[in-house]
Every structure is written in C-alpha cells, then in structure tokens.
Design a protein around this motif. Structure first.
Motif, mmCIF file in Angstrom:
data_model
loop_
_atom_site.group_PDB
_atom_site.id
_atom_site.type_symbol
_atom_site.label_atom_id
_atom_site.label_comp_id
_atom_site.label_asym_id
_atom_site.label_seq_id
_atom_site.Cartn_x
_atom_site.Cartn_y
_atom_site.Cartn_z
ATOM 1 N N SER A 37 -2.300 1.201 -4.707
ATOM 2 C CA SER A 37 -3.172 0.299 -4.403
ATOM 3 C C SER A 37 -3.819 1.133 -2.772
ATOM 4 O O SER A 37 -3.023 1.399 -1.917
ATOM 5 N N ARG A 38 -4.982 0.985 -2.513
ATOM 6 C CA ARG A 38 -5.815 1.604 -1.642
ATOM 7 C C ARG A 38 -6.188 0.290 -0.751
ATOM 8 O O ARG A 38 -7.154 -0.369 -1.371
ATOM 9 N N ASP A 62 -11.100 -0.824 -1.256
ATOM 10 C CA ASP A 62 -10.167 -1.919 -1.610
ATOM 11 C C ASP A 62 -10.305 -1.827 -3.359
ATOM 12 O O ASP A 62 -11.151 -2.450 -4.160
ATOM 13 N N GLU A 63 -9.298 -0.888 -3.744
ATOM 14 C CA GLU A 63 -8.863 -0.742 -5.240
ATOM 15 C C GLU A 63 -7.749 0.027 -5.520
ATOM 16 O O GLU A 63 -6.855 0.282 -4.691
ATOM 17 N N ASN A 64 -7.491 0.009 -6.654
ATOM 18 C CA ASN A 64 -6.363 0.529 -7.256
ATOM 19 C C ASN A 64 -6.608 1.861 -7.874
ATOM 20 O O ASN A 64 -7.726 2.128 -8.485
ATOM 21 N N ARG A 65 -5.729 2.706 -7.420
ATOM 22 C CA ARG A 65 -6.265 4.108 -7.667
ATOM 23 C C ARG A 65 -4.990 4.730 -9.075
ATOM 24 O O ARG A 65 -3.838 4.651 -8.741
ATOM 25 N N PHE A 67 0.927 -1.133 -0.054
ATOM 26 C CA PHE A 67 -0.026 -0.233 -0.114
ATOM 27 C C PHE A 67 0.783 1.278 -0.112
ATOM 28 O O PHE A 67 0.494 2.371 0.050
ATOM 29 N N ARG A 68 2.204 1.267 0.049
ATOM 30 C CA ARG A 68 3.186 2.230 0.103
ATOM 31 C C ARG A 68 3.657 2.360 -1.494
ATOM 32 O O ARG A 68 4.287 3.403 -2.010
ATOM 33 N N ILE A 69 3.672 1.254 -2.184
ATOM 34 C CA ILE A 69 4.315 1.365 -3.690
ATOM 35 C C ILE A 69 3.524 2.030 -4.572
ATOM 36 O O ILE A 69 2.251 1.970 -4.652
#
Length: 628
Positions: free
Chosen positions: A34-35, A39-42, A10-12
């Motif tokens: 990534s959040r 629960d999703e990719n932003r 979640f930090r990448i």
C-alpha cells in the motif's frame, strides 16, 4: 519492542499467487503493498529462490511460467485495462502480447508453449448508453453495471509479435478461467449458459476446440461448477451440490461427474478475494488441494493408491496459493507473525504434517513490531453447541477491561489465528487494554457441512447466542467489563452488528460496516439479492431483518459503507442511518467514494486507514470515555 500502529499499513507486504518455475529452481509471485503517495495499492512480480534474496521483476500480477521456464507471462495495467505481457527470463524488456480494448485475464499457457488462453471481457461498454436488463446478473460488485459486457475464452499466439486474440466462445454468459487439455487440442471452462441461469445459479463444465467450434457440455444440474483444471489425463472440477453447500472435488468424463472421496467433511478452497485457498494440482502422483479446517486453510493430498486425504501443510496458518513443479511445492501462508510468506517444500508424502513444511523463501513479517497473538478457545452455546473463537488481548494485564466483539463476513467465512493486515485496529486496541473476541458461529467454514449450513434460513435466529454466550463467559472469567462492551463487523458481520445492537441493550457502541439491514429491500438491489432471499435466507426474510427491530437500538452507531457497493448496497446503510437519526440515537454514517464491497481488503489505502482510525475513535468516544 514497540507495538503495531495504523501507519504500519504502509509497511505490510503481502505475497500471493506463487508459481514454481518448471525446473523447481525459483518461485515467481505477486507482492502487494500500500502506498501513501500516490494513494494506491501496488502489485509487483517478484522472484524468490533458495539461497538468494527475493528480487523484483516487473510491475504487475498473475505471473505464469512458459512450459520451458524461459518466459514469464503476467498481467500489467499500464494506464489502461490489464494486458498480458511476456518477460524473457534470459534478459530483455517485457513485451505486451495483447491490446484488448477491455483488457485480458490471467494467462494460461498451452502445453507446447505456443499459445496462451485467457478469460477476458468482451463487448462495448458505452457509459452513456441506457442499461437494458433481461436477467438479474446485469451488475457485479467491483465492476458495477456490466452494460452487456460478458467474459469469454480467448486464445492468442505466444510469440513476441503476438497477434489478434481469437475468441472461442460467444453469448450472454460469463466463461470461467480456461484449462488446456494435455494434447493442447481443447480448452475446458465453466459457464452458466442456461436462459434462467441467474435464477437457478447453474454453472456447468464445457469444452471447446482450440481451433474453434461449438462448446460441448460435460456436466448438468448435479452440481454447480466453480472451477475446472486438466490434471494429467483427468479433468478435475470444484463444485457444489447446491447453492449453500461445501465445495467438493469431482472428476468429469463422458459419463458426467463423479465425486472424489477425500474422507473430509471440509470445504475445498480454490482461492478468491477474502477466501484464501489454492487451485487443485498434481504433486507427483498425488492430488494436492486446499481445504478449510477450524478457521485455517490447509493443504491436503489424496494418496496415489486411494484413501482419505492427508494434511500436508497445517498448523495455525492460512494457505493462500500453491504451485508444484520440478519436484518441489511452493505455497504462500500467513501465520500469527506474518501476513504472508513464500515457502518451498518437497513433494507431499502420505505422512500427515501438522505444521508448515519446508523453508520460507521470504521474510515479510513486520520488522521491529511485537504482535499480540490470538488464543484459540472453544465456548458452548446456549443449546449445547460448541463454537470456536479467538481471544486477542495483552495477557500481562489483570482485571476486566473493555471488550470488542468482531463478527466476520460471509457468513460462510471464518476468523483464523493469524496476523490480520486488514483489521489493524485489533492490535491497536489490544495495546490499549481491550480484549478483542472473534467468533466462528454457526454458518462459519471449517467445522463440517452441517455447521456450515446451520443458519440457512435463520440468520440472527440460529446464531445470535453463539456470540452472546462467549461474551458472558469472558465477563465471568474477569476479562471483560460488562459495562464496556462493543460490537463491530463487516458484511454479514455488519448485519450481525445491527441485529445484536437491536436485540440487546448490552453494547455501549456498535460499528456496522458494509452492512445488511433490511433483507426485503436487499433482495431487489444487491447483485446477489435473489440468492440471499431464495437460498441463504430462504423463508421469512422479515423475521431475519435487523430493520424489524431497529426501534430497539440505543447504542451509539457508526456506519461505514462503500458508495459503490453492489453486494450490500449503500441504501442498506441509509435505511439504518435514517431510522436511528429519526429516533435521536447517536449515529454517524461514513460513505467511501467509489468503494466496492471489498474495499476494506483492496480499496484505496487512505480509505482502509480511515476505516481503522474511525473504529478506534468511536470506541474511545463512546466506550472508554476518551475524547473523539
């Protein structure tokens, strides 16, 4: 300094698709994160410039500059399918240009900046209507059942008011991304319009008048066209001479296609999910393109006066996008320390460059985390063939420890010695005393076309020893413990995991992901089944199927599979699971709801985290003896 943990997912932040402003002053790019909640990719559009901190512009992807650099077109999905939006760079709010019922594709500006072309879906996708298929290409991984929806070329006015997009193509085929002619009168695109194009995998180059009319075919069966770009007055095409072959560059005129000699026995990479590369483009008077070399993806340039291509961005790096404008070159590259950063450099010269030129405009490496770096090593297979791999381990540890063989997908893909933001378990296992071996066996990309095609029609049979020999070498070196070996892999890597666990009893655990287990049933259920049966595995598919040897499996097996996988259908996992359970081999199957084949790269963050966690837990349970 602490080591990486799975929560670092979640930090990448991963940049992609860099686009240089026409005056060369800045670079727009897509940044994906990534959040955890939601629960999703932003995906967001960011802007980087020399001497300034990168800044966020908008939510969306696929940024494209207008020819005057005053407007940025991009894609944004705001509660529905993606639409083209326009962001004025001198201030103001973004404006939606399209409102297509099924969405739009990446925007392509006309040379005069008055119009935007795109390839977008067309049709009426009624989810309750019967699905009628007359061809094999009635479904696609990631999209599912297509229900008669096809992709076509559209043009829309680029003013603030926009207007109704005009569709320039029609029919039961899919058009590739269009390219404008220099005079703005025509658009070039690729398509397979032949009635049996699903059987012979044909794809040709066409042009169509921007004002409308019948498309004109420019190429024939001499190649399978995968992309086309108008570079100055030249129409440049990326294509293959056959279904299992390197991608090459061609120029196309009224007389057909003529191959551009690069002097390289390497595969041209135009960029696709999981297959990093960059679109060919002009860099001054040179042609810039990306190609794979020994697992890495590098940038090359063809000298203006002719001759062999020159490497202009190399090293232990993977380039995943490039853009030239305003006398500068921007590109994204991942390295052993970073999943990707944006670089800015001057235009390439005829002097070869073995490193990454220019300066980084971003710094997305994980702050405060010490990473293990893969060590490149060449092994010798049983028949004398050199095969390259990478050894990831804590070099300060002495003595043999557990070893994990991880097999890449494809099979025409490759591991590279760069930080891998998808396979985070590599770093975690190395911190726990494991050695992770990633091999580029026969069929891998970056080692010449003969190597690339060496396993065609002989999966498992031609490449098996490319894995077992290197494991034996690590054991002989005192690095790997022969009693604590495990194997995993995804897609073709899942296939090879099943194959190796059936053909040898050396593994204490096996973890196939997105696997192929039975090529016979695969041929009739995968969206690429006919291609695999006829071209990739042509010949005796029974002899090449792991399922032929399933009765010999003894390794405790964890099967990880996406429920919506149309490339390697979930029935492949079910067959393996059923056969092992029937024989009381310890087995567990995990199915990820609504997950397509590429979910380990772009699926829900919770699914990708779970995938990594389960691999580590299974290895601890069955190999190192830790509690599950």
């Amino acid at each position: 300094m602490p080591r990486l943990t799975l929560d670092d997912l979640f930090r990448i932040a991963v940049p992609s698709d860099p686009q240089t402003r026409p005056d060369g002053s800045a670079v727009a790019y897509t940044l994906t994160t990534s959040r955890r909640e939601p629960d999703e990719n932003r995906a967001e559009i960011w802007l980087a410039a020399p001497g300034a901190e990168p800044r966020r512009l908008a939510e969306g992807s696929c940024p494209r500059w207008s020819p005057d650099g005053r407007t940025l077109a991009y894609l944004r999905a705001d509660g529905g399918p993606p639409q083209i939006c326009l962001l004025p760079m001198d201030g103001g709010e973004p404006v939606a240009l399209t409102s297509a019922p099924l969405g739009a594709g990446a925007p392509v500006w006309s040379p005069d900046g008055t119009r935007i072309a795109y390839a977008g879906p067309h049709g009426e996708a009624d989810p309750h209507a019967p699905v009628v298929a007359d061809r094999l290409d009635y479904k696609a991984d990631g999209a599912g059942l297509l229900r008669g929806v096809t992709t076509h070329v559209f043009v829309v006015a680029a003013g603030q008011a926009g207007g109704e997009p005009v569709r320039l193509t029609e029919g039961g085929f899919h058009a590739g991304q269009p390219a404008w002619s220099p005079d703005g009168e025509r658009l070039a695109f690729t398509a397979g319009m032949e009635p049996d194009g699903d059987l012979d995998l044909s794809s040709s180059v066409y042009t169509v008048e921007a004002a409308g009319g019948e498309p004109k075919r420019l190429t024939g069966p001499e190649m399978i066209a995968v992309g086309v770009w108008w570079l100055g007055e030249r129409l440049v095409v990326a294509g293959m001479r056959g279904p299992v072959a390197h991608t090459r560059l061609y120029t196309v005129g009224e007389g057909g296609a003529e191959e551009l000699e690069t002097g390289l026995d390497r595969n041209v990479m135009v960029g696709a999910p999981g297959y990093p590369g960059a679109a060919p483009q002009l860099a001054g008077d040179r042609l810039l393109f990306a190609a794979r070399d020994a697992g890495c993806t590098h940038l090359y340039a063809l000298p203006a006066g002719g001759g062999a291509a020159v490497k202009v961005a190399g090293g232990d790096a993977v380039v995943s996008g490039a853009s030239v404008a305003g006398g500068v070159m921007a590109y994204v590259a991942s390295t052993p320390r970073s999943a990707g950063d944006v670089y800015l450099a001057g235009l390439p010269t005829d002097e070869p460059c073995q490193a990454l030129p220019g300066r980084p405009l971003t710094a997305y490496a994980l702050d405060g985390v010490e990473l293990f770096e893969p060590v490149r090593r060449t092994f010798t297979a049983a028949d004398g063939t050199p095969v390259e791999g990478f050894v990831l381990r804590d070099q300060t540890r002495d003595g043999p420890g557990p070893v994990l063989l991880d097999v890449h997908g494809g099979p025409h893909n490759a591991w590279a010695p760069v930080f891998d933001g998808a396979h985070l378990y590599h770093q975690v296992l190395a911190a726990n005393g494991w050695t992770v071996l990633t091999m580029n066996p026969r069929a891998s990309d970056g080692y010449g076309e003969a190597f690339y095609t060496a396993a065609a029609g002989a999966w498992g049979l031609a490449d098996e020893q490319d894995f077992l020999g290197p494991l034996d070498d690590l054991i002989a070196d005192g690095i790997a413990d022969p009693e604590r070996q495990a194997v995993t892999g995804y897609s073709y890597g899942g296939y090879m995991t099943c194959w190796l666990s059936a053909r040898t009893g050396r593994f204490r655990a096996a973890i196939p992901g997105g696997a192929v287990t039975d090529l016979v049933s695969m041929a009739g259920t995968s969206d690429m089944g006919y291609f695999l049966k006829t071209f990739e595995c042509g010949g005796d598919v029974v002899a090449q199927s792991p399922f032929t040897h399933v009765s010999d499996v003894t390794a405790p097996t964890l099967i990880l599979h996406g429920d919506a996988d149309d490339r390697c259908p979930v029935s492949q996992a079910e067959q393996w699971f059923g056969a092992l359970r029937e024989r009381n081999v310890p087995v567990r199957m995990v199915r990820y709801p609504n997950a397509s084949h590429l979910f380990i790269l772009n699926g829900r963050p919770s699914h990708r985290l779970d995938y990594n966690e389960r691999i580590i837990a299974w290895l601890e349970q069955w190999v190192t003896g830790s509690p599950s």
